[in-house]
Design an enzyme around this catalytic site. Structure first.
Site, PDB file in Angstrom:
ATOM      1  N   ARG A   1     -44.035   9.456   2.192  1.00  0.00           N
ATOM      2  CA  ARG A   1     -43.248  10.618   2.787  1.00  0.00           C
ATOM      3  C   ARG A   1     -41.787  10.349   3.006  1.00  0.00           C
ATOM      4  O   ARG A   1     -41.165  10.524   4.058  1.00  0.00           O
ATOM      5  CB  ARG A   1     -43.777  10.856   4.116  1.00  0.00           C
ATOM      6  CG  ARG A   1     -45.332  11.392   3.835  1.00  0.00           C
ATOM      7  CD  ARG A   1     -45.554  12.515   3.516  1.00  0.00           C
ATOM      8  NE  ARG A   1     -46.995  12.967   3.503  1.00  0.00           N
ATOM      9  CZ  ARG A   1     -47.897  12.424   2.464  1.00  0.00           C
ATOM     10  NH1 ARG A   1     -47.343  11.730   1.499  1.00  0.00           N
ATOM     11  NH2 ARG A   1     -49.239  12.741   2.613  1.00  0.00           N
TER      12      ARG A   1
ATOM     13  N   SER B   1     -49.056  17.598   9.436  1.00  0.00           N
ATOM     14  CA  SER B   1     -49.256  16.350  10.078  1.00  0.00           C
ATOM     15  C   SER B   1     -47.659  16.414  10.701  1.00  0.00           C
ATOM     16  O   SER B   1     -46.914  16.207  10.011  1.00  0.00           O
ATOM     17  CB  SER B   1     -49.264  15.365   9.032  1.00  0.00           C
ATOM     18  OG  SER B   1     -50.606  15.622   8.204  1.00  0.00           O
TER      19      SER B   1
ATOM     20  N   GLU C   1     -43.060  13.025  10.850  1.00  0.00           N
ATOM     21  CA  GLU C   1     -43.038  13.350   9.424  1.00  0.00           C
ATOM     22  C   GLU C   1     -42.193  14.621   9.641  1.00  0.00           C
ATOM     23  O   GLU C   1     -41.414  14.653   8.483  1.00  0.00           O
ATOM     24  CB  GLU C   1     -44.461  13.696   8.991  1.00  0.00           C
ATOM     25  CG  GLU C   1     -44.271  13.994   7.612  1.00  0.00           C
ATOM     26  CD  GLU C   1     -45.668  14.401   6.878  1.00  0.00           C
ATOM     27  OE1 GLU C   1     -46.493  13.623   7.195  1.00  0.00           O
ATOM     28  OE2 GLU C   1     -45.860  15.291   6.239  1.00  0.00           O
TER      29      GLU C   1
HETATM   30  C1  LIG Z   1     -50.180  23.495   7.238  1.00  0.00           C
HETATM   31  C2  LIG Z   1     -49.403  22.476   6.692  1.00  0.00           C
HETATM   32  C3  LIG Z   1     -49.776  21.611   5.570  1.00  0.00           C
HETATM   33  C4  LIG Z   1     -49.132  20.656   5.115  1.00  0.00           C
HETATM   34  N1  LIG Z   1     -49.868  19.730   4.315  1.00  0.00           N
HETATM   35  C5  LIG Z   1     -48.790  18.776   3.708  1.00  0.00           C
HETATM   36  C6  LIG Z   1     -49.544  17.667   2.804  1.00  0.00           C
HETATM   37  O1  LIG Z   1     -50.655  17.835   2.679  1.00  0.00           O
HETATM   38  N2  LIG Z   1     -48.743  16.916   2.259  1.00  0.00           N
HETATM   39  C7  LIG Z   1     -47.325  16.920   2.423  1.00  0.00           C
HETATM   40  O2  LIG Z   1     -46.445  16.101   1.791  1.00  0.00           O
HETATM   41  N3  LIG Z   1     -46.746  17.821   3.558  1.00  0.00           N
HETATM   42  C8  LIG Z   1     -47.458  18.737   3.993  1.00  0.00           C
HETATM   43  N4  LIG Z   1     -46.786  19.710   4.740  1.00  0.00           N
HETATM   44  C9  LIG Z   1     -45.445  19.631   5.041  1.00  0.00           C
HETATM   45  C10 LIG Z   1     -44.646  20.329   3.974  1.00  0.00           C
HETATM   46  O3  LIG Z   1     -45.536  21.560   3.434  1.00  0.00           O
HETATM   47  C11 LIG Z   1     -43.762  19.949   2.791  1.00  0.00           C
HETATM   48  O4  LIG Z   1     -43.165  18.856   3.750  1.00  0.00           O
HETATM   49  C12 LIG Z   1     -42.895  20.635   2.172  1.00  0.00           C
HETATM   50  O5  LIG Z   1     -42.616  20.120   1.047  1.00  0.00           O
HETATM   51  C13 LIG Z   1     -41.685  21.396   2.993  1.00  0.00           C
HETATM   52  O6  LIG Z   1     -41.091  22.428   2.215  1.00  0.00           O
HETATM   53  P1  LIG Z   1     -40.241  23.465   2.729  1.00  0.00           P
HETATM   54  O7  LIG Z   1     -39.890  24.290   1.562  1.00  0.00           O
HETATM   55  O8  LIG Z   1     -41.226  24.311   3.768  1.00  0.00           O
HETATM   56  O9  LIG Z   1     -39.365  22.650   3.483  1.00  0.00           O
HETATM   57  P2  LIG Z   1     -38.449  22.823   4.800  1.00  0.00           P
HETATM   58  O10 LIG Z   1     -39.336  22.967   6.158  1.00  0.00           O
HETATM   59  O11 LIG Z   1     -37.717  24.157   4.491  1.00  0.00           O
HETATM   60  O12 LIG Z   1     -37.402  21.834   4.722  1.00  0.00           O
HETATM   61  C14 LIG Z   1     -37.904  20.445   5.064  1.00  0.00           C
HETATM   62  C15 LIG Z   1     -36.654  19.523   4.887  1.00  0.00           C
HETATM   63  O13 LIG Z   1     -36.301  19.372   3.551  1.00  0.00           O
HETATM   64  C16 LIG Z   1     -34.882  19.820   3.435  1.00  0.00           C
HETATM   65  N5  LIG Z   1     -34.663  20.839   2.403  1.00  0.00           N
HETATM   66  C17 LIG Z   1     -35.437  22.043   1.897  1.00  0.00           C
HETATM   67  N6  LIG Z   1     -35.238  22.545   0.700  1.00  0.00           N
HETATM   68  C18 LIG Z   1     -34.077  21.297   0.537  1.00  0.00           C
HETATM   69  C19 LIG Z   1     -33.315  21.620  -0.886  1.00  0.00           C
HETATM   70  N7  LIG Z   1     -33.612  22.547  -1.878  1.00  0.00           N
HETATM   71  N8  LIG Z   1     -32.358  20.700  -0.988  1.00  0.00           N
HETATM   72  C20 LIG Z   1     -32.042  19.629   0.109  1.00  0.00           C
HETATM   73  N9  LIG Z   1     -32.738  19.734   1.168  1.00  0.00           N
HETATM   74  C21 LIG Z   1     -33.805  20.477   1.403  1.00  0.00           C
HETATM   75  C22 LIG Z   1     -34.601  20.781   4.742  1.00  0.00           C
HETATM   76  O14 LIG Z   1     -33.356  20.693   5.111  1.00  0.00           O
HETATM   77  C23 LIG Z   1     -35.436  19.917   5.854  1.00  0.00           C
HETATM   78  O15 LIG Z   1     -34.896  18.889   6.163  1.00  0.00           O
HETATM   79  C24 LIG Z   1     -47.624  20.745   5.350  1.00  0.00           C
HETATM   80  C25 LIG Z   1     -47.116  21.560   6.188  1.00  0.00           C
HETATM   81  C26 LIG Z   1     -48.059  22.729   6.693  1.00  0.00           C
HETATM   82  C27 LIG Z   1     -47.398  23.770   7.676  1.00  0.00           C
END
Ligand SMILES: Cc1cc2nc3c(=O)[nH]c(=O)nc-3n(C[C@H](O)[C@H](O)[C@H](O)COP(=O)(O)OP(=O)(O)OC[C@H]3O[C@@H](n4cnc5c(N)ncnc54)[C@H](O)[C@@H]3O)c2cc1C
Length: 343
Positions: free
Chosen positions: A164, A238, A339
Site C-alpha cells: 500500500r 480498510s 491507509e
Molecule cells: C469499500 C472500499 C473498498 C476498498 N478496497 C480496497 C482494496 O481492496 N485494496 C486497496 O488497495 N484499496 C481499497 N480501497 C481504497 C481505494 O479504493 C483505493 O485506494 C483507490 O485506489 C483510491 O482511488 P480514488 O480514485 O478513490 O483515490 P482518491 O481517494 O481520490 O485519492 C487517494 C489519494 O491519491 C491521490 N490521487 C488520486 N488521484 C491522483 C492522481 N491522478 N495523481 C496523483 N495523485 C492522485 C489523492 O490526492 C489522494 O491522496 C477501498 C475503498 C473502499 C471505499
C-alpha cells in the site's frame, strides 16, 4: 477551464464527510493541463488531485485547489500471442478497466475487481486484494510534475512500490499528477488462486474457473458480501494498514500471542490489523466492532472499516481512529498506520 469557488466535496468522498474546497476544477482533457498549471489558482495554492475520493478523509476544508480527474480513455498499445499492453487514462474507473480486460480474456487484474476509485490513484498506494497488487502487471506511470508541468514516464522500478505504498505517496507526495498508466496483461491462462478466501469461495460454490472473468465474478461476489457499500454507509474501505514485523520481532510477538493469525510475505510476518483491533475495545471492555463515537463508528462486522453514520465530521473519524491506535498500542505495543490519506 472553469475554476469554481467554495466547492462542496461531500459527494466526492466515499466517507461522505462534509468539506469545502477553496477552488475546484474538473479536468477532462489532458490538453488543458498547461493552462491549469500556469494559472494563478494552481501556482499560488496547495493542490489536491482527486479521483473517486475512496481513500481520503477530509479533516477540514481544503484551503487550495482540488483537481477532479476525469481524463478518460482506454487503448491497446500493442499485443502478441502471449500478452497485451493496455494504456488507461487516470480518470477512468478502476473497475471499468478490470471489466475491459476480463471481457477480452486478459489475465492479471481480475483479483483486483471492484476496488473503488480511479486508475490514476491505483499506483499511489499500489492497490492490492486477494493475493494481487497492481505492481505485478504495471509497466509504467505517466505523470506531470506540479513544479514545472513537465511529463515524465516512470518505469515500474522507479515507483518504489511496497505494501500500500509507492514513491507517489512518499518522496514525491503532491509533486506529480498521474495522468495515465500502462499495464502488461497476459493472454494465456494464469490463475492466481493463492488467496484462501478466494479458493474457498470457488470450491464452496463449485465454480469451474475457465477464464479471468470467472475469477473476477468470484471476487465481486466475495467483496459484495463482506464489504460495506459506500453508497449505503460512508466508508473508505480498510482504514488502517496491516502490520508487518521483522522476523525476530514477529517471533517474540507470536510467543506472547500464539493465537494471532500471521502470514509470511516478502520476508516479513504480516499480522492482520483487523485481528489486533478485534482484541481491543473502548474502556468498558466492549469490542470496537459496532462502536460509535458521535456520528463516526466502527463497522459491525469489519473492525478495519470506519464508517460515517451520517454527518460525521472528519475530526470525529480521526478521534475514533486515534482511540483505536492507542488501544492497540497499549495492548500489543504495535502502532497502526492509517491507509487512508488524511487531508
Ligand atoms: C469499500 C472500499 C473498498 C476498498 N478496497 C480496497 C482494496 O481492496 N485494496 C486497496 O488497495 N484499496 C481499497 N480501497 C481504497 C481505494 O479504493 C483505493 O485506494 C483507490 O485506489 C483510491 O482511488 P480514488 O480514485 O478513490 O483515490 P482518491 O481517494 O481520490 O485519492 C487517494 C489519494 O491519491 C491521490 N490521487 C488520486 N488521484 C491522483 C492522481 N491522478 N495523481 C496523483 N495523485 C492522485 C489523492 O490526492 C489522494 O491522496 C477501498 C475503498 C473502499 C471505499
Amino acid at each position: 477551464m472553469n475554476i469554481l469557488e467554495n466547492y462542496d466535496l461531500t459527494q466526492l468522498n466515499t466517507l461522505g464527510v462534509s468539506a469545502r474546497a477553496k477552488y475546484f476544477v474538473t479536468l477532462s482533457d489532458e490538453a488543458e493541463l498547461p493552462e491549469l498549471f500556469n494559472s494563478d489558482h494552481f501556482t499560488n495554492n496547495p493542490k489536491l488531485f482527486l479521483g473517486g475520493g475512496s481513500n481520503v478523509l477530509f479533516t477540514k476544508d481544503f484551503d487550495g485547489i482540488v483537481i477532479f480527474n476525469k481524463l478518460k480513455g482506454i487503448e491497446i498499445l500493442k499485443e502478441d500471442a502471449d500478452s497485451v499492453h493496455i494504456r488507461a487514462m487516470g480518470g477512468e474507473s478502476w473497475h471499468d478497466l478490470v471489466t475491459f480486460a476480463v471481457e477480452r480474456g486478459h489475465w492479471g487484474i481480475e483479483n483486483l475487481s471492484l476496488i473503488p476509485g480511479t486508475v490514476g490513484a491505483a499506483p499511489m498506494q499500489n492497490i492490492g486484494a486477494y493475493g494481487a497488487e497492481i505492481k505485478d502487471v504495471l509497466l509504467n506511470v505517466e505523470a506531470y510534475s506540479t513544479n514545472d508541468g513537465i511529463k515524465k514516464v516512470f518505469k515500474k522500478e522507479e515507483c518504489a512500490f511496497g505494501y500500500r505504498d509507492s514513491v507517489f505517496k512518499n518522496k514525491l507526495k503532491d509533486k506529480y499528477f498521474i495522468s495515465a498508466i500502462t499495464l502488461k496483461l497476459g493472454k494465456t491462462e494464469n490463475k492466481n488462486l493463492e488467496y484462501k478466501v478466494l479458493t474457498e469461495h470457488i470450491k464452496k460454490n463449485k465454480i469451474e474457473v475457465k477464464s479471468s472473468k470467472d475469477i473476477s465474478e468470484a471476487v465481486v461476489a466475495i467483496r459484495k458480501s463482506k464489504l460495506p457499500d459506500p453508497a449505503v454507509i460512508g466508508n473508505a474501505g480498510s482504514f488502517f494498514k496491516n502490520v508487518f514485523l521483522e522476523k525476530n520481532v514477529a517471533l517474540e510477538f507470536l510467543s506472547k500471542y500464539p493465537d494471532a493469525p500471521h502470514f509470511e510475505e516478502d520476508g516479513f510476518t504480516k499480522i492482520p490489523a483487523a485481528w489486533l483491533i478485534e482484541q481491543c475495545g473502548p474502556i468498558d471492555g466492549k469490542s470496537w466492532k459496532g462502536y460509535k463515537l458521535g456520528n463516526a463508528g466502527v463497522h459491525e462486522r469489519q473492525a478495519l472499516v470506519l464508517v460515517n453514520h451520517g454527518n460525521a465530521t472528519g475530526r470525529e473519524i480521526v478521534d475514533l481512529a486515534n482511540k483505536i491506535i492507542k488501544s492497540v498500542e497499549e495492548k500489543f505495543g504495535l502502532t497502526l498506520v492509517p491507509e487512508v490519506n488524511l487531508i
